[in-house]
Design a protein around this motif. Structure first.
Motif, mmCIF file in Angstrom:
data_model
loop_
_atom_site.group_PDB
_atom_site.id
_atom_site.type_symbol
_atom_site.label_atom_id
_atom_site.label_comp_id
_atom_site.label_asym_id
_atom_site.label_seq_id
_atom_site.Cartn_x
_atom_site.Cartn_y
_atom_site.Cartn_z
ATOM 1 N N SER A 98 0.720 -1.293 -0.044
ATOM 2 C CA SER A 98 -0.084 -0.080 0.155
ATOM 3 C C SER A 98 0.682 1.297 0.080
ATOM 4 O O SER A 98 1.887 1.554 0.733
ATOM 5 C CB SER A 98 -0.969 0.072 1.270
ATOM 6 N N ARG A 99 0.412 2.387 -0.655
ATOM 7 C CA ARG A 99 1.159 3.439 -0.683
ATOM 8 C C ARG A 99 1.034 3.921 0.610
ATOM 9 O O ARG A 99 1.728 5.058 1.005
ATOM 10 C CB ARG A 99 0.247 4.490 -1.661
ATOM 11 N N ASN A 100 0.001 3.662 1.402
ATOM 12 C CA ASN A 100 -0.202 4.340 2.802
ATOM 13 C C ASN A 100 0.665 3.273 3.834
ATOM 14 O O ASN A 100 0.232 3.411 5.170
ATOM 15 C CB ASN A 100 -1.527 4.523 3.237
ATOM 16 N N ALA A 101 1.511 2.539 3.479
ATOM 17 C CA ALA A 101 2.224 1.680 4.374
ATOM 18 C C ALA A 101 3.494 2.291 4.419
ATOM 19 O O ALA A 101 3.891 2.821 3.545
ATOM 20 C CB ALA A 101 2.122 0.223 3.940
ATOM 21 N N SER A 102 4.396 1.875 5.296
ATOM 22 C CA SER A 102 5.586 2.369 5.470
ATOM 23 C C SER A 102 6.670 1.352 5.357
ATOM 24 O O SER A 102 6.393 0.319 6.323
ATOM 25 C CB SER A 102 5.866 3.404 6.608
ATOM 26 N N ASN A 116 -0.801 -4.101 3.464
ATOM 27 C CA ASN A 116 -2.011 -3.166 3.458
ATOM 28 C C ASN A 116 -1.856 -2.030 4.181
ATOM 29 O O ASN A 116 -0.975 -1.629 4.906
ATOM 30 C CB ASN A 116 -3.231 -4.019 4.173
ATOM 31 N N ILE A 117 -2.753 -1.147 3.929
ATOM 32 C CA ILE A 117 -2.897 0.577 4.482
ATOM 33 C C ILE A 117 -2.439 0.449 6.045
ATOM 34 O O ILE A 117 -3.027 -0.617 6.937
ATOM 35 C CB ILE A 117 -4.118 1.038 4.143
ATOM 36 N N GLY A 118 -1.552 1.353 6.292
ATOM 37 C CA GLY A 118 -1.273 1.629 7.680
ATOM 38 C C GLY A 118 -0.015 0.842 8.212
ATOM 39 O O GLY A 118 0.133 0.812 9.637
ATOM 40 N N ARG A 120 3.450 -0.735 9.046
ATOM 41 C CA ARG A 120 4.790 -0.224 9.252
ATOM 42 C C ARG A 120 5.886 -1.169 9.431
ATOM 43 O O ARG A 120 5.754 -2.350 10.140
ATOM 44 C CB ARG A 120 4.779 0.702 10.661
ATOM 45 N N HIS A 135 -3.986 -4.721 7.862
ATOM 46 C CA HIS A 135 -3.816 -3.132 8.067
ATOM 47 C C HIS A 135 -3.322 -2.818 9.570
ATOM 48 O O HIS A 135 -3.518 -3.615 10.310
ATOM 49 C CB HIS A 135 -5.038 -2.510 8.057
ATOM 50 N N ASP A 136 -2.486 -2.067 9.439
ATOM 51 C CA ASP A 136 -2.159 -1.325 10.970
ATOM 52 C C ASP A 136 -1.131 -2.055 11.484
ATOM 53 O O ASP A 136 -1.189 -2.232 12.746
ATOM 54 C CB ASP A 136 -3.277 -0.960 11.565
#
Length: 215
Positions: A98-102, A116-118, A120, A135-136
């Motif tokens: 995801s572009r919203n993962a780091s 997935n999103i969020g 790390r 996610h997360d």
């Protein structure tokens, strides 16, 4: 741009990382390894032992630690930082992140991984073939998520923990630093640090002996 990559460790995992690096777009890939081996794998020479690392920086300014042992890999990553190497991550093009993962430094994301999103992913972590990170989630430095492992949302895998092949982790659980989750386990509750668990549901097998007391 210099598209070379020095891979620390010429074992099976190192070869997977090297192969993914070529697919990703690195043009020259080579190994350092302490064993007296001549590993070509069709493409990848061994240039010398790990003791020669610092002398390689001018020709090979970017490097990734690619040994399976979590503590050793994380220590090699810190050695790379101290020596001034660039420490790129290697993400296989077939991975979906995801572009919203780091994703931090010197991470390896293998073929077929989904992040997935969020989520790390911290320094020197491994997300191995076909693993899914929902996610997360937080995958801390030096942790290893083995092939085919599946993490539901909001899972934390602490520093240098190892999640075994084909495991499933319930949403919200925390795997303690240095802990090991056995292959095929179903984890439905938190796992303390330095404990090995296995089974369905996963239960403690033994406490790992570690005089250092930390990762």
């Amino acid at each position: 741009m210099n598209r070379t990559l020095l891979v620390l460790g010429a074992g099976g995992h190192g070869r997977v990382v090297a192969d993914a690096a070529l697919v990703m777009g690195f043009e020259r890939v080579a190994f350092l390894d302490d064993r007296q081996v001549t590993v070509q794998a069709g493409l990848f020479p061994v240039l010398g032992p790990l003791a020669s690392l610092e002398s390689m920086k001018e020709e090979w300014p970017a490097a990734i630690a690619a040994v399976g042992d979590n503590r050793v890999r994380l220590a090699l990553f810190h050695r790379l930082l101290q020596a001034g190497f660039k420490t790129p991550s290697v993400l296989h093009p077939s991975a979906v992140v995801s572009r919203n993962a780091s994703v931090a430094r010197s991470v390896f994301v293998a073929a077929g991984v989904v992040v997935n999103i969020g989520a790390r992913i911290d320094d020197a972590a491994i997300l191995n073939t076909g693993a899914t990170i929902d996610h997360d989630c937080a995958i801390e430095a030096g942790a290893h998520i083995s092939p085919g492992a599946h993490l539901a949302g909001n899972v934390t895998v602490e520093q240098c923990a190892w999640v075994g092949i084909g495991s499933a982790l319930k949403n919200g659980v925390r795997i303690g630093a240095g802990a090991t989750v056995g292959a095929g386990s179903a984890v439905v509750r938190d796992v303390p640090a330095d404990i090995t668990v296995a089974g369905s549901p996963a239960r403690a097998l033994a406490k790992r002996m570690d005089d250092s007391g930390h990762c």
